[in-house]
Design an enzyme around this catalytic site. Structure first.
Site, PDB file in Angstrom:
ATOM      1  N   PHE A  10       8.446  -1.645   3.521  1.00  0.00           N
ATOM      2  CA  PHE A  10       9.669  -0.937   3.118  1.00  0.00           C
ATOM      3  C   PHE A  10      10.342  -1.703   1.976  1.00  0.00           C
ATOM      4  O   PHE A  10      11.510  -2.032   2.005  1.00  0.00           O
ATOM      5  CB  PHE A  10      10.610  -0.785   4.333  1.00  0.00           C
ATOM      6  CG  PHE A  10      11.642   0.307   4.178  1.00  0.00           C
ATOM      7  CD1 PHE A  10      11.262   1.617   3.915  1.00  0.00           C
ATOM      8  CD2 PHE A  10      12.996   0.032   4.297  1.00  0.00           C
ATOM      9  CE1 PHE A  10      12.195   2.627   3.774  1.00  0.00           C
ATOM     10  CE2 PHE A  10      13.951   1.034   4.163  1.00  0.00           C
ATOM     11  CZ  PHE A  10      13.542   2.338   3.900  1.00  0.00           C
ATOM     12  N   THR A  98       2.511  -1.774   1.658  1.00  0.00           N
ATOM     13  CA  THR A  98       2.675  -3.230   1.727  1.00  0.00           C
ATOM     14  C   THR A  98       2.145  -3.831   0.420  1.00  0.00           C
ATOM     15  O   THR A  98       1.634  -3.114  -0.449  1.00  0.00           O
ATOM     16  CB  THR A  98       1.940  -3.831   2.947  1.00  0.00           C
ATOM     17  OG1 THR A  98       0.540  -3.558   2.834  1.00  0.00           O
ATOM     18  CG2 THR A  98       2.464  -3.254   4.256  1.00  0.00           C
ATOM     19  N   LYS A 127      -3.229  -1.258  -3.830  1.00  0.00           N
ATOM     20  CA  LYS A 127      -4.465  -1.320  -4.621  1.00  0.00           C
ATOM     21  C   LYS A 127      -5.562  -2.117  -3.934  1.00  0.00           C
ATOM     22  O   LYS A 127      -6.748  -1.852  -4.148  1.00  0.00           O
ATOM     23  CB  LYS A 127      -4.165  -1.986  -5.976  1.00  0.00           C
ATOM     24  CG  LYS A 127      -3.322  -1.131  -6.875  1.00  0.00           C
ATOM     25  CD  LYS A 127      -2.616  -1.944  -7.950  1.00  0.00           C
ATOM     26  CE  LYS A 127      -1.292  -2.460  -7.462  1.00  0.00           C
ATOM     27  NZ  LYS A 127      -0.470  -3.121  -8.478  1.00  0.00           N
ATOM     28  N   GLU A 151      -2.842   8.118  -5.038  1.00  0.00           N
ATOM     29  CA  GLU A 151      -2.473   8.376  -6.429  1.00  0.00           C
ATOM     30  C   GLU A 151      -1.745   7.184  -7.071  1.00  0.00           C
ATOM     31  O   GLU A 151      -1.980   6.824  -8.216  1.00  0.00           O
ATOM     32  CB  GLU A 151      -1.589   9.638  -6.477  1.00  0.00           C
ATOM     33  CG  GLU A 151      -0.984   9.942  -7.830  1.00  0.00           C
ATOM     34  CD  GLU A 151      -2.040  10.126  -8.911  1.00  0.00           C
ATOM     35  OE1 GLU A 151      -3.006  10.856  -8.676  1.00  0.00           O
ATOM     36  OE2 GLU A 151      -1.883   9.517  -9.983  1.00  0.00           O
ATOM     37  N   VAL A 154      -2.992   3.675  -9.323  1.00  0.00           N
ATOM     38  CA  VAL A 154      -3.264   3.559 -10.769  1.00  0.00           C
ATOM     39  C   VAL A 154      -2.225   4.375 -11.530  1.00  0.00           C
ATOM     40  O   VAL A 154      -1.952   5.528 -11.169  1.00  0.00           O
ATOM     41  CB  VAL A 154      -4.679   4.086 -11.109  1.00  0.00           C
ATOM     42  CG1 VAL A 154      -4.971   3.920 -12.598  1.00  0.00           C
ATOM     43  CG2 VAL A 154      -5.747   3.379 -10.283  1.00  0.00           C
ATOM     44  N   LYS A 226      -7.501  -1.801 -10.861  1.00  0.00           N
ATOM     45  CA  LYS A 226      -7.285  -0.381 -11.174  1.00  0.00           C
ATOM     46  C   LYS A 226      -8.509   0.253 -11.838  1.00  0.00           C
ATOM     47  O   LYS A 226      -8.880   1.378 -11.513  1.00  0.00           O
ATOM     48  CB  LYS A 226      -6.054  -0.240 -12.069  1.00  0.00           C
ATOM     49  CG  LYS A 226      -4.749  -0.553 -11.314  1.00  0.00           C
ATOM     50  CD  LYS A 226      -3.603  -0.731 -12.266  1.00  0.00           C
ATOM     51  CE  LYS A 226      -2.282  -0.951 -11.547  1.00  0.00           C
ATOM     52  NZ  LYS A 226      -1.237  -1.481 -12.418  1.00  0.00           N
ATOM     53  N   GLY A 323       6.963   0.271 -11.375  1.00  0.00           N
ATOM     54  CA  GLY A 323       8.357   0.553 -10.995  1.00  0.00           C
ATOM     55  C   GLY A 323       8.390   1.317  -9.683  1.00  0.00           C
ATOM     56  O   GLY A 323       7.588   2.230  -9.464  1.00  0.00           O
TER      57      GLY A 323
HETATM   58  N1  HSE Z   1       2.258  -5.136 -11.572  1.00  0.00           N
HETATM   59  C1  HSE Z   1       1.784  -3.821 -11.797  1.00  0.00           C
HETATM   60  C2  HSE Z   1       1.909  -3.492 -13.267  1.00  0.00           C
HETATM   61  C3  HSE Z   1       2.571  -2.849 -10.953  1.00  0.00           C
HETATM   62  O1  HSE Z   1       2.634  -4.217 -13.968  1.00  0.00           O
HETATM   63  O2  HSE Z   1       1.298  -2.555 -13.758  1.00  0.00           O
HETATM   64  C4  HSE Z   1       2.027  -1.458 -10.896  1.00  0.00           C
HETATM   65  O3  HSE Z   1       0.739  -1.405 -10.348  1.00  0.00           O
END
Ligand code: HSE
Length: 345
Positions: A10, A98, A127, A151, A154, A226, A323
């Site tokens: 959370f 998490t 991820k 979703e 990435v 990713k 974000g």
């Molecule tokens: N730390 C990652 C980025 C967060 O800056 O893209 C989003 O996956």
């Protein structure tokens, strides 16, 4: 359909989703026939709370914001571990948000396996489990006839996975090229403007873009995860994260960036997945891109993905790549996809 949700994790991302669910409840009911009851929330820092009758999500949000804990929420069953919460909450969807662990995927990997084995659908932004164990988890979800959607792993809330698997469903994706990390793209832009590496990294951390351990960003583990996900999910690859050719931005200086600019180019951290003698390969490496390359114009926290299919070359999407609120929308889009799928069952 009304879903019983268990939120595990959370932090920024799950709270981003929670805000949307509270603010848009009527809109989602009216326009999508989607409704929800939150039956459990568990977070390693904030504690856990469970109620089969349902929790007041707005109240949980304000308590978490004011106290950094869920302990002041009145009523409910508390103190369960995340695994017991998944087993006992009587939820039908696990929202797994998490932190990302790219070494062994835990604790998210066990959360997702437990949920699928218990008969829950899963939506996640995590991820680690998807980069490390996508094929195993997808097979488990198929065996259990549950949905596993991710979703937000990435491009955050900018459509990437669902765009390719649904809007472009049936196409063969031959290659993928993109900027898949918001933190490093933001830092490269700030360093180009004259900030030092440390200043740029601190700004990215303050804005909530960087991973809990930002070496995941600057050493390119995050974009490598990713591109592994994209290669395996969209191209049917068997790519292993540790085999991805990976080079971060720690060796790039302000003068490298300025020098590139003076010749009309820009240095960007570019991720690629491609076919090579029947195998899918992936890499993340800083590249010097000419001005005519679309990726050279993707700036700040924006990310981009360019897909080349057997018929259509260069289908591009650009949007925020990090974000909490953005990732909250990714979870919402997975919940709405689940709602569509379950309504048609
Ligand atoms: N730390 C990652 C980025 C967060 O800056 O893209 C989003 O996956």
């Amino acid at each position: 359909m009304k879903f019983r949700l268990a939120l595990i994790g959370f932090g920024n991302v799950a709270q981003g989703l929670a805000k949307i669910l509270v603010e848009k409840r009527e809109y989602l009911r009216r326009n999508f026939g989607f409704d929800y009851r939150v039956v459990a929330v568990a977070d390693i820092m904030k504690g856990s709370i469970m109620s089969k009758k349902g929790l007041d999500l707005g109240r949980l949000l304000s308590i978490a914001k004011e106290t950094g804990s869920l302990r002041d929420y009145p009523g409910g069953v508390r103190g369960r571990s995340s695994i017991d919460t998944i087993r006992e909450a009587n939820a039908d969807v696990l929202v797994e948000a998490t932190w990302t662990n790219l070494k062994d995927g835990e604790p998210g990997l066990t959360h997702i396996k437990t949920a699928l084995n218990e008969g829950l659908h899963v939506v996640t932004t995590n991820k680690g489990p998807i980069a490390l164990a996508y094929h195993e988890l997808a097979a488990l979800a198929r065996r259990k006839r549950r949905h596993l959607r991710f979703e937000g792993t990435v491009l955050s809330g900018t459509p990437a996975i669902n765009l390719a698997t649904e809007a472009l469903g049936g196409s063969t994706i031959n290659s993928i090229r993109g900027i898949l990390n918001g933190t490093t793209n933001y830092m490269l832009g700030e360093m180009e403007e004259g900030r030092t590496y440390d200043e740029a990294l601190n700004m990215a951390r303050e804005l909530g873009y960087a991973e809990a351990d930002p070496s995941g960003d600057v050493e390119a583990w995050d974009p490598a995860a990713k591109i592994t996900i994209l290669a395996n999910v969209l191209m049917g690859g068997e790519v292993k994260l540790k085999e991805v050719r990976r080079e971060g931005i720690t060796g790039i200086s302000h003068s490298d960036l300025r020098e590139a600019r003076s010749t009309g180019s820009r240095i960007k951290l570019v991720a690629k997945a491609y076919r090579d003698e029947g195998r899918i390969k992936a890499q993340v490496v800083p590249e010097r891109l000419p001005d005519c390359d679309l990726l050279s114009h993707v700036s700040g926290v924006l990310n981009a993905m360019i897909l080349s299919t057997e018929v259509q070359s260069d289908i591009a999407i650009i949007g925020p790549g990090a974000g909490g609120d953005s990732a909250g929308y990714a979870l919402l889009s997975d919940l709405l996809a689940l709602n569509r799928a379950c309504c048609n069952c």
